[in-house]
Design an enzyme around this catalytic site. Structure first.
Site, mmCIF file in Angstrom:
data_model
loop_
_atom_site.group_PDB
_atom_site.id
_atom_site.type_symbol
_atom_site.label_atom_id
_atom_site.label_comp_id
_atom_site.label_asym_id
_atom_site.label_seq_id
_atom_site.Cartn_x
_atom_site.Cartn_y
_atom_site.Cartn_z
ATOM 1 C CD GLU A 1 -112.824 69.192 -35.837
ATOM 2 O OE1 GLU A 1 -112.177 69.767 -36.729
ATOM 3 O OE2 GLU A 1 -113.817 69.695 -35.286
ATOM 4 C CG ASP B 1 -116.768 71.812 -35.644
ATOM 5 O OD1 ASP B 1 -115.628 72.244 -35.484
ATOM 6 O OD2 ASP B 1 -117.139 70.728 -35.154
ATOM 7 C CG ASN C 1 -114.619 74.291 -33.518
ATOM 8 O OD1 ASN C 1 -113.814 73.513 -34.033
ATOM 9 N ND2 ASN C 1 -115.599 73.865 -32.759
ATOM 10 C CG ASN D 1 -111.529 72.030 -30.723
ATOM 11 O OD1 ASN D 1 -111.494 70.808 -30.838
ATOM 12 N ND2 ASN D 1 -112.542 72.755 -31.151
ATOM 13 N NE ARG E 1 -110.791 67.810 -26.726
ATOM 14 C CZ ARG E 1 -111.272 68.334 -27.843
ATOM 15 N NH1 ARG E 1 -110.552 69.138 -28.576
ATOM 16 N NH2 ARG E 1 -112.520 68.087 -28.221
HETATM 17 ZN ZN ZN Z 1 -113.947 71.617 -34.692
#
Ligand code: ZN
Length: 288
Positions: free
Chosen positions: A16, A195, A145, A99, A97
């Site tokens: 990521e 995302d 995201n 991101n 958590r």
């Molecule tokens: Zn992501």
């Protein structure tokens, strides 16, 4: 449109947060699940990594050196030798958590949370100001995201993956306030889940489709302009890099794929590069 090439067979559980560091011409990225921050050198193909001790959703460059990070327990500074938590958030929320995150044009770092069990509405989008004070900017988020800002710095684009689309807000550069949320792109379930995101130098929006095996490019008003295909399904995020900022780096995830799926997509978890015609923008630096 032609596809992307695998540049690093990283086999990341959850690759990521790609980020180009122009000073040393490296691509920084994270593997959330293994708590590692990576530095990939395109010239040598070498990838160095650092264990920061807790899941890390995103990192950003600081003004001088080092990184600011969105880690499980909040915001942290990362130096080559160690990590320091500078602004904890939601430590009491068991299972939440941090991101994805990014720095805005005024040098503030934004990152949001999600529940590990994907509980809807359990997350919050936070803003870390230059004085290291944290503000909750958006509550009731499910999977916080991708985010990025328009060329004029007055619109913030944002993806809460669980809502299946891309939203825009009016953004006040002076005080970092958000208003007037509206939907820009709606993604059909069969096409995957939106995302991570990056804007290019023309103001067009690129975002990854988890489960959709591609990155899509959209006009600022939300019309599909291009698709970059990947040989993996769980595509997580993208960022522009390279000497001219025309290389689109794309991260992916291996977590959760069955043995059968992995046989079909052996490069899952890899780092990819798409050499396009459009340039991106250098990432903003955190000024705190
Ligand atoms: Zn992501």
């Amino acid at each position: 449109m032609r596809g992307a090439e695998l540049v690093l067979d990283a086999r990341a559980a959850r690759g990521e947060g790609p980020l180009w560091d122009a000073r040393d011409q490296r691509l920084i990225w994270v593997d959330i699940d293994t708590s590692t921050v990576h530095r990939y050198d395109p010239l040598t193909g070498c990838d160095q990594w650092q264990d920061v001790g807790q899941p890390v959703g995103a990192v950003a460059l600081r003004a001088d050196a080092g990184l600011v990070a969105a880690v499980r327990d909040g915001f942290a500074f990362i130096k080559p030798s160690h990590m320091t938590l500078v602004a904890p958030v939601e430590i009491e929320e068991m299972g939440n958590r941090m991101n994805d995150g990014k720095v805005d044009p005024a040098g503030r770092f934004w990152a949001g949370t999600m529940a590990s069990d994907l509980k809807p509405g359990a997350g919050t989008l936070y803003r870390l100001d230059r004085n290291l004070r944290v503000h909750a900017m958006l509550r009731g988020v499910s999977i916080s995201n991708g985010l990025d800002w328009s060329l004029d710095g007055r619109t913030m684009y944002y993806i809460d993956s669980a809502t299946g689309g891309l939203d825009a807000f009016d953004y006040e550069p002076e005080d970092g306030a958000l208003s007037r949320r509206r939907r820009i792109v709606e993604i059909h379930e069969r096409d995957g889940v939106p995302d991570g995101m990056a804007l290019d130098a023309e103001g067009f929006i690129w975002f990854a489709l988890w489960g959709g095996g591609c990155v899509r490019r959209y006009t600022p008003s939300g019309s599909l302009a291009a698709v970059v295909e990947l040989p993996v399904s769980q595509v997580t995020s993208c960022a522009f890099g390279g000497p001219e900022l025309t290389d689109l780096y794309v991260t992916s995830a291996r977590a959760g794929l069955s043995a059968e799926q992995l046989a079909r997509e052996p490069a899952a978890g890899g780092l990819f590069r798409f050499k396009g015609q459009v340039a991106g923008r250098a990432p903003n630096r955190f000024l705190g």
